[in-house]
Write a protein that holds these residues in place. Structure first.
Motif, PDB file in Angstrom:
ATOM      1  N   THR A  58      -5.306 -18.608   1.738  1.00  0.00           N
ATOM      2  CA  THR A  58      -6.513 -19.037   1.017  1.00  0.00           C
ATOM      3  C   THR A  58      -6.385 -18.935  -0.503  1.00  0.00           C
ATOM      4  OG1 THR A  58      -7.776 -16.977   0.706  1.00  0.00           O
ATOM      5  CG2 THR A  58      -7.793 -17.921   2.923  1.00  0.00           C
ATOM      6  N   GLY A  78      -4.311  -7.971   4.040  1.00  0.00           N
ATOM      7  CA  GLY A  78      -5.159  -8.642   3.064  1.00  0.00           C
ATOM      8  C   GLY A  78      -5.314  -7.864   1.766  1.00  0.00           C
ATOM      9  N   SER A  79      -5.235  -6.538   1.832  1.00  0.00           N
ATOM     10  CA  SER A  79      -5.393  -5.737   0.605  1.00  0.00           C
ATOM     11  C   SER A  79      -4.229  -5.960  -0.348  1.00  0.00           C
ATOM     12  CB  SER A  79      -5.500  -4.248   0.960  1.00  0.00           C
ATOM     13  OG  SER A  79      -6.637  -4.036   1.747  1.00  0.00           O
ATOM     14  N   THR A  93       1.590  -8.749   7.189  1.00  0.00           N
ATOM     15  CA  THR A  93       1.894  -7.847   8.312  1.00  0.00           C
ATOM     16  C   THR A  93       0.645  -7.520   9.119  1.00  0.00           C
ATOM     17  OG1 THR A  93       1.613  -5.876   6.962  1.00  0.00           O
ATOM     18  CG2 THR A  93       3.835  -6.813   7.061  1.00  0.00           C
ATOM     19  N   THR A  94      -0.486  -8.176   8.790  1.00  0.00           N
ATOM     20  CA  THR A  94      -1.691  -8.118   9.635  1.00  0.00           C
ATOM     21  C   THR A  94      -2.073  -9.567   9.938  1.00  0.00           C
ATOM     22  OG1 THR A  94      -3.373  -8.272   7.898  1.00  0.00           O
ATOM     23  CG2 THR A  94      -2.497  -6.065   8.367  1.00  0.00           C
ATOM     24  N   THR A 112       0.869  -1.179   0.000  1.00  0.00           N
ATOM     25  CA  THR A 112       0.000   0.000   0.000  1.00  0.00           C
ATOM     26  C   THR A 112       0.907   1.231   0.000  1.00  0.00           C
ATOM     27  OG1 THR A 112       0.016   0.119   2.408  1.00  0.00           O
ATOM     28  CG2 THR A 112      -1.778  -1.140   1.401  1.00  0.00           C
ATOM     29  N   GLN A 159       2.700   1.597   3.291  1.00  0.00           N
ATOM     30  CA  GLN A 159       3.798   0.665   3.601  1.00  0.00           C
ATOM     31  C   GLN A 159       4.912   0.709   2.556  1.00  0.00           C
ATOM     32  OE1 GLN A 159       0.983  -2.716   4.741  1.00  0.00           O
ATOM     33  NE2 GLN A 159       2.680  -3.077   6.132  1.00  0.00           N
TER      34      GLN A 159
HETATM   35  P1  NAD Z   1      -5.310  -3.972   4.910  1.00  0.00           P
HETATM   36  O1  NAD Z   1      -4.436  -4.901   4.150  1.00  0.00           O
HETATM   37  O2  NAD Z   1      -6.313  -3.185   4.146  1.00  0.00           O
HETATM   38  O3  NAD Z   1      -4.393  -3.013   5.792  1.00  0.00           O
HETATM   39  C1  NAD Z   1      -4.973  -1.925   6.496  1.00  0.00           C
HETATM   40  C2  NAD Z   1      -3.964  -0.794   6.620  1.00  0.00           C
HETATM   41  O4  NAD Z   1      -2.934  -1.179   7.533  1.00  0.00           O
HETATM   42  C3  NAD Z   1      -3.248  -0.483   5.308  1.00  0.00           C
HETATM   43  O5  NAD Z   1      -3.065   0.907   5.216  1.00  0.00           O
HETATM   44  C4  NAD Z   1      -1.905  -1.184   5.469  1.00  0.00           C
HETATM   45  O6  NAD Z   1      -0.895  -0.612   4.698  1.00  0.00           O
HETATM   46  C5  NAD Z   1      -1.658  -0.987   6.948  1.00  0.00           C
HETATM   47  N1  NAD Z   1      -0.745  -1.972   7.539  1.00  0.00           N
HETATM   48  C6  NAD Z   1      -0.759  -3.301   7.360  1.00  0.00           C
HETATM   49  N2  NAD Z   1       0.211  -3.877   8.076  1.00  0.00           N
HETATM   50  C7  NAD Z   1       0.866  -2.886   8.711  1.00  0.00           C
HETATM   51  C8  NAD Z   1       1.960  -2.863   9.620  1.00  0.00           C
HETATM   52  N3  NAD Z   1       2.555  -3.988  10.047  1.00  0.00           N
HETATM   53  N4  NAD Z   1       2.382  -1.670  10.060  1.00  0.00           N
HETATM   54  C9  NAD Z   1       1.755  -0.529   9.705  1.00  0.00           C
HETATM   55  N5  NAD Z   1       0.697  -0.501   8.859  1.00  0.00           N
HETATM   56  C10 NAD Z   1       0.255  -1.676   8.367  1.00  0.00           C
HETATM   57  O7  NAD Z   1      -6.131  -4.748   6.072  1.00  0.00           O
HETATM   58  P2  NAD Z   1      -6.473  -6.282   6.304  1.00  0.00           P
HETATM   59  O8  NAD Z   1      -7.511  -6.270   7.348  1.00  0.00           O
HETATM   60  O9  NAD Z   1      -5.259  -7.088   6.486  1.00  0.00           O
HETATM   61  O10 NAD Z   1      -7.089  -6.755   4.920  1.00  0.00           O
HETATM   62  C11 NAD Z   1      -8.414  -6.434   4.548  1.00  0.00           C
HETATM   63  C12 NAD Z   1      -8.683  -6.858   3.113  1.00  0.00           C
HETATM   64  O11 NAD Z   1      -8.275  -8.211   2.914  1.00  0.00           O
HETATM   65  C13 NAD Z   1     -10.168  -6.818   2.761  1.00  0.00           C
HETATM   66  O12 NAD Z   1     -10.322  -6.334   1.441  1.00  0.00           O
HETATM   67  C14 NAD Z   1     -10.599  -8.264   2.863  1.00  0.00           C
HETATM   68  O13 NAD Z   1     -11.712  -8.548   2.070  1.00  0.00           O
HETATM   69  C15 NAD Z   1      -9.350  -8.973   2.403  1.00  0.00           C
HETATM   70  N6  NAD Z   1      -9.231 -10.355   2.920  1.00  0.00           N
HETATM   71  C16 NAD Z   1      -9.239 -11.372   2.030  1.00  0.00           C
HETATM   72  C17 NAD Z   1      -9.126 -12.678   2.473  1.00  0.00           C
HETATM   73  C18 NAD Z   1      -9.104 -13.798   1.482  1.00  0.00           C
HETATM   74  O14 NAD Z   1      -8.990 -14.962   1.860  1.00  0.00           O
HETATM   75  N7  NAD Z   1      -9.158 -13.510   0.196  1.00  0.00           N
HETATM   76  C19 NAD Z   1      -8.988 -12.954   3.842  1.00  0.00           C
HETATM   77  C20 NAD Z   1      -8.975 -11.890   4.737  1.00  0.00           C
HETATM   78  C21 NAD Z   1      -9.101 -10.577   4.260  1.00  0.00           C
END
Ligand code: NAD
Length: 352
Positions: A125, A95-96, A117-118, A40, A43
């Motif tokens: 998956t 996840g994004s 990193t989340t 993103t 990051q």
């Molecule tokens: P995200 O990936 O959207 O991250 C949220 C924010 O946190 C972003 O700005 C990112 O850059 C920031 N961030 C992430 N890790 C960081 C770190 N270690 N330090 C500082 N900032 C950090 O959030 P998410 O909840 O991980 O992912 C959500 C998305 O993933 C949704 O679109 C969801 O539908 C999708 N998802 C898909 C699956 C699947 O199996 N396909 C599973 C879970 C989630």
């Protein structure tokens, strides 16, 4: 024991502090020569760190990953990968970003290395999602599954505490629904329980000290197990509701999961008593629904949909959408009770 089907996905997982250093060898192991690095905009610095580590193996950084993978972003990233001669993608983020890697792999079959990193679990998956014209379409394809996953707890140390708690409860939601899934099995149950236990232990310690590496390690381990549950068995009412709320009302992913989960568990409690007992035990609470609510509330996470941008006047429509397709759930889908569930989640009531 009931008969069951268990599917093991062929990802290679490296786990531990400092694992990131093994990335160049992992690129070589895939037989790849040039990796595009995805992140993103927030990051970008982490992506740069990865690119520096890759040295001549880095084809360039594409730092425009955003939530829900808009088709335009997927197209731009695919074109960027092709024009830079990439034969592999490294996704560092949540996840994004992993989702963007999957969108590239879907069309090009480029292998993806994920560095989560989340705690969302997408890296485990075969599920992908792409948003076009305001509608998010999801599907499953084996080729989008990351080939290698590096779980390095040092990289999640910078995840803000608020997002750490909600993302951790997002992971717990996969495990909780996995326990009462129609397709669950004994192997997945072990992973679900262990995953919830690890996260239940870790989240209060992360709240107390975001840089507690032992807690970060436990949380990431839990996220891996919970992501494997999500990958392996069918989800139910909770995930359907969150998909509806996120997709149709643009609510933030991890927060929405955190708020809805206690109420989805309360809805299913009487229909899945054994799963509820295991969830409560893993989270050291007396009831599954209350244990999840308290984990969120006591660690400063939002507990009401009204506090994350949901309008009360949209609850009827959310209920209609959630009921528009039938899907397996321990308790049959009853309109009045689901409407009440949404009301409780909107108000942020502690389940009784
Ligand atoms: P995200 O990936 O959207 O991250 C949220 C924010 O946190 C972003 O700005 C990112 O850059 C920031 N961030 C992430 N890790 C960081 C770190 N270690 N330090 C500082 N900032 C950090 O959030 P998410 O909840 O991980 O992912 C959500 C998305 O993933 C949704 O679109 C969801 O539908 C999708 N998802 C898909 C699956 C699947 O199996 N396909 C599973 C879970 C989630």
């Amino acid at each position: 024991m009931n008969p069951f089907t268990y599917i093991a996905r062929p990802a290679r997982v490296l786990f531990g502090a400092g694992t990131l250093q093994q990335l160049p060898a992992e690129v070589d192991r895939l037989g790849a020569r040039k990796a595009i690095v995805l992140s993103t905009p927030e990051q970008r610095a982490s992506a740069q760190q990865v690119a520096d580590l890759l040295g001549t193996r880095a084809a360039g950084i594409f730092d425009r990953a955003v939530m829900h993978v808009p088709i335009e972003t997927a197209r731009e990233a695919r074109a960027f990968a092709a024009s830079h001669g990439a034969d592999c993608a490294v996704a560092i983020g949540g996840g994004s970003t992993v989702g963007l890697g999957k969108a590239i792999a879907l069309e090009s079959a480029l292998p993806v290395i994920a560095i989560p990193t989340t705690y969302a679990g997408s890296e485990m998956t075969t599920i992908y999602g792409i948003t076009e014209g305001g509608m998010k379409k999801t599907g499953r394809a084996d080729q989008v599954l990351p080939r290698t996953v590096l779980y390095d707890p040092e990289l999640s140390a910078g995840l803000p505490v608020g997002l750490s708690i909600t993302s951790g409860i997002n992971a717990i939601a996969h495990a909780a629904e996995g326990l009462y899934s129609v397709t669950t099995n004994p192997i997945i149950e072990i992973m679900a329980q262990q995953g919830m236990e690890a996260l239940g232990r870790a989240l209060p310690r992360i709240k107390a000290n975001a840089r507690d590496m032992e807690a970060r390690s436990d949380a990431l381990y839990g996220a891996w197990l919970c992501g494997t549950v999500l990958a392996s068995v069918d989800m139910a009412l909770h995930h359907k509701l969150c998909h509806t709320l996120g997709g149709s009302f643009n609510l933030p992913h991890a927060e929405t999961h955190t708020i809805v989960l206690p109420h989805a568990l309360a809805y299913n409690a009487a229909a899945a008593p054994e799963a509820m007992r295991k969830i409560a035990q893993a989270l050291q609470g007396s009831s599954a629904a209350q244990a999840v609510y308290d984990l969120a509330h006591d660690n400063g996470a939002p507990v009401a949909l009204k506090d994350i941008g949901m309008r009360e006047t949209d609850l009827d429509q959310a209920c209609d959408i959630a009921l528009s397709n039938q899907y397996p759930n321990p308790r049959p889908l009853e309109r009045a009770a689901i409407r009440q569930l949404l009301q409780d989640a909107w108000e942020g009531r502690r389940p009784g």
